[in-house]
Design a protein around this motif. Structure first.
Motif, PDB file in Angstrom:
ATOM      1  N   ALA A 175     -24.154 -30.369  -1.116  1.00 56.98           N
ATOM      2  CA  ALA A 175     -25.006 -31.538  -1.329  1.00 56.98           C
ATOM      3  C   ALA A 175     -26.475 -31.140  -1.229  1.00 56.98           C
ATOM      4  CB  ALA A 175     -24.674 -32.627  -0.298  1.00 56.98           C
ATOM      5  N   LEU A 176     -26.775 -30.253  -0.284  1.00 57.22           N
ATOM      6  CA  LEU A 176     -28.148 -29.745  -0.161  1.00 57.22           C
ATOM      7  C   LEU A 176     -28.594 -29.061  -1.449  1.00 57.22           C
ATOM      8  CD1 LEU A 176     -28.088 -28.218   3.449  1.00 57.22           C
ATOM      9  CD2 LEU A 176     -29.193 -30.340   2.726  1.00 57.22           C
ATOM     10  N   PHE A 200     -24.999 -23.740  -4.080  1.00 56.88           N
ATOM     11  CA  PHE A 200     -25.131 -24.371  -5.389  1.00 56.88           C
ATOM     12  C   PHE A 200     -23.820 -24.335  -6.167  1.00 56.88           C
ATOM     13  CE2 PHE A 200     -29.302 -22.987  -4.051  1.00 56.88           C
ATOM     14  CZ  PHE A 200     -30.095 -24.091  -4.317  1.00 56.88           C
ATOM     15  N   ASN A 201     -23.518 -25.471  -6.793  1.00 57.48           N
ATOM     16  CA  ASN A 201     -22.330 -25.603  -7.619  1.00 57.48           C
ATOM     17  C   ASN A 201     -22.679 -26.568  -8.745  1.00 57.48           C
ATOM     18  OD1 ASN A 201     -19.855 -27.473  -8.268  1.00 57.48           O
ATOM     19  ND2 ASN A 201     -18.966 -25.527  -7.591  1.00 57.48           N
ATOM     20  N   ILE A 249     -24.028 -30.486  -8.576  1.00 52.01           N
ATOM     21  CA  ILE A 249     -25.369 -30.856  -9.054  1.00 52.01           C
ATOM     22  C   ILE A 249     -25.281 -31.987 -10.083  1.00 52.01           C
ATOM     23  CG2 ILE A 249     -27.344 -30.046 -10.412  1.00 52.01           C
ATOM     24  CD1 ILE A 249     -26.955 -27.300  -9.054  1.00 52.01           C
ATOM     25  N   MET A 250     -24.330 -31.865 -11.026  1.00 51.39           N
ATOM     26  CA  MET A 250     -24.206 -32.887 -12.065  1.00 51.39           C
ATOM     27  C   MET A 250     -23.706 -34.216 -11.507  1.00 51.39           C
ATOM     28  SD  MET A 250     -25.533 -31.401 -14.492  1.00 51.39           S
ATOM     29  CE  MET A 250     -25.364 -32.781 -15.625  1.00 51.39           C
ATOM     30  N   THR A 251     -22.987 -34.178 -10.395  1.00 55.28           N
ATOM     31  CA  THR A 251     -22.533 -35.408  -9.751  1.00 55.28           C
ATOM     32  C   THR A 251     -23.714 -36.216  -9.217  1.00 55.28           C
ATOM     33  OG1 THR A 251     -20.425 -34.407  -9.111  1.00 55.28           O
ATOM     34  CG2 THR A 251     -21.109 -36.350  -7.879  1.00 55.28           C
ATOM     35  N   VAL A 254     -19.894 -35.443  -3.083  1.00 60.32           N
ATOM     36  CA  VAL A 254     -20.054 -33.987  -3.023  1.00 60.32           C
ATOM     37  C   VAL A 254     -19.679 -33.468  -1.637  1.00 60.32           C
ATOM     38  CG1 VAL A 254     -21.756 -32.110  -3.088  1.00 60.32           C
ATOM     39  CG2 VAL A 254     -21.803 -33.907  -4.835  1.00 60.32           C
ATOM     40  N   ILE A 255     -20.122 -34.157  -0.598  1.00 66.32           N
ATOM     41  CA  ILE A 255     -19.809 -33.739   0.780  1.00 66.32           C
ATOM     42  C   ILE A 255     -18.295 -33.749   1.004  1.00 66.32           C
ATOM     43  CG2 ILE A 255     -20.025 -34.380   3.213  1.00 66.32           C
ATOM     44  CD1 ILE A 255     -22.829 -35.506   2.478  1.00 66.32           C
TER      45      ILE A 255
END
Length: 419
Positions: free
Chosen positions: A91-92, A221-222, A226-228, A82-83
């Motif tokens: 990621a947060l 938020f994405n 999140i699903m990753t 994600v990063i």
């Protein structure tokens, strides 16, 4: 004479509290600071939120579950993806989502109880799962000590042996108050040995400022991000249950019942959610600190709280934080060598105390398959999350135990005890 046990709710005088708390903070420091280093962020915010999260956990669990919350390694791979694609703030956002998801799991467990745990994780399965918490970390301890390097530095070996030797023989020879701080004494001894061997580097201490504010960041938020990361929820829940079982065995109290698994899970994941909201990494109950409790017989939540306060202080004291970070790998490795072994032994103790009957085929195959699964190095990948070691072993154990339970209900098994 047996070592005096300091129970969960017991208070200790200040002259004992400070060194006992330091012992816990040093035990978690190396691994906990490694995670923000790998994520490329300042460890100060992590030290702050580990301390805050631990205090929150103590409040949520009504001071009945001794646990230190450190940086979780379960998110390294998915959060790294994600990063790389979206940036650290996304990621947060995924950390916040994981925390919220874990809170939902805690509320479900509060509603339906924990009896299912004994069905899907009987003692014959839980024993090896708990043992694997420590055993699969054995390589980390050796790596930290520099014992797995292509060319082994004799200085590292000397520091490692001094640290491990003091920890081992201190456990047997130290008396009185020294007998409850062998880890702290071992770390100090290893540090002195490292100085004598000339492997300390104080560059960061010189460059650090005396006071510094942690670097706060806020989540974005994405859904894809999140699903990753979200499948890691299974890893953390499995790890948490294992930690609570082994801690229960060490302190002689069933934490799944009181304060309850729902409370410990809630505290753990609420801490993760708070951490994500301000720029820190997810938290988890720390095996290193469980090992300290097993070794010293000091289970006091007051001591854990003291370590949390010290961690918070370190997050604002740049020089002190930098000084602690100079503790070399062979010292951390020497201490971890014993602490991880203590956790492994706790799993074996579960089997002994539970009087597991290995004349029953199911117990024999459960323990065998779980141990081999955890130690074999095989991995199961679901999306971007890879399950291996203790977590994969736990999933296999639950699947096998559930199948055995169904076969029992159908009357198809041949090893049911005679009525």
């Amino acid at each position: 004479m047996e070592k005096k046990i300091i129970q969960v709710d017991e208070k200790v005088p200040v002259k004992m509290l400070i060194p006992l708390s330091l012992q816990h903070m040093f035990a978690m420091f190396g691994a906990s600071v490694l995670v923000p280093f790998l994520f490329g962020i300042s460890p100060a915010i992590v030290l702050l939120m580990n301390g805050v999260g631990t205090l929150v956990f103590i409040v949520v669990t009504k001071g009945k579950a001794p646990a230190y919350l450190g940086s979780s390694f379960a998110f390294l791979v998915p959060a790294g993806l994600v990063i790389e694609k979206f940036g650290y703030q996304y990621a947060l956002g995924s950390f916040v989502a994981i925390g919220f998801g874990g809170i939902i799991v805690a509320l479900i467990i509060r509603k339906f109880g924990t009896k299912w745990i004994h069905i899907v994780l009987p003692t014959a399965a839980m024993g090896p799962v708990v043992a694997l918490i420590g055993l699969e970390l054995a390589g980390n301890a050796a790596s930290n000590a520099g014992l797995l390097d292509e060319v082994i530095d004799p200085k590292n070996v000397i520091v490692f042996l001094v640290t491990l030797g003091v920890a081992v023989f201190g456990q047997i020879l130290f008396r009185g108050f020294l007998g409850v701080i062998p880890i702290l004494i071992a770390i100090i001894s290893g540090y002195v040995a490292a100085a004598a061997c000339g492997i300390l580097d104080f560059t960061e201490v010189v460059q650090a400022s005396f006071f510094a504010l942690p670097n706060f960041q806020y989540p974005k938020f994405n859904l894809e991000a999140i699903m990753t990361v979200f499948p890691a929820l299974l890893l953390v829940v499995s790890e948490h249950i294992g930690h609570q079982v082994v801690t229960s065995e060490i302190i002689g109290r069933d934490l799944l019942k009181e304060p309850g698994l729902h409370r410990t899970l809630f505290g753990d994941f609420f801490s993760t959610m708070l951490s994500g909201l301000v720029g820190s990494v997810p938290t988890t109950t720390y095996g290193e600190n469980i090992g300290v409790m097993a070794m010293t017989g000091v289970y006091s939540v007051q001591v854990i709280g003291g370590a949390a306060v010290l961690s918070i202080c370190c997050s604002f004291l740049g020089k002190l934080s930098a000084l602690i970070s100079t503790i070399p790998g062979p010292v951390i490795g020497g201490v971890s060598f014993l602490l991880y072994g203590m956790i492994g032994t706790s799993g074996i103790r579960l089997l002994v105390d539970g009087k597991v009957d290995y004349s029953r085929s199911r117990n024999l195959v459960l323990t065998s398959v779980v141990f081999v699964t955890g130690l074999s190095g095989i991995a199961l990948k679901i999306g971007n999350v890879e399950m291996t070691g203790m977590v994969l072993a736990c999933v296999v154990a639950m699947a096998m135990s559930l199948v055995f339970y169904i076969l029992d209900k159908l009357g198809l098994t041949n090893d049911q005890p005679q009525k």
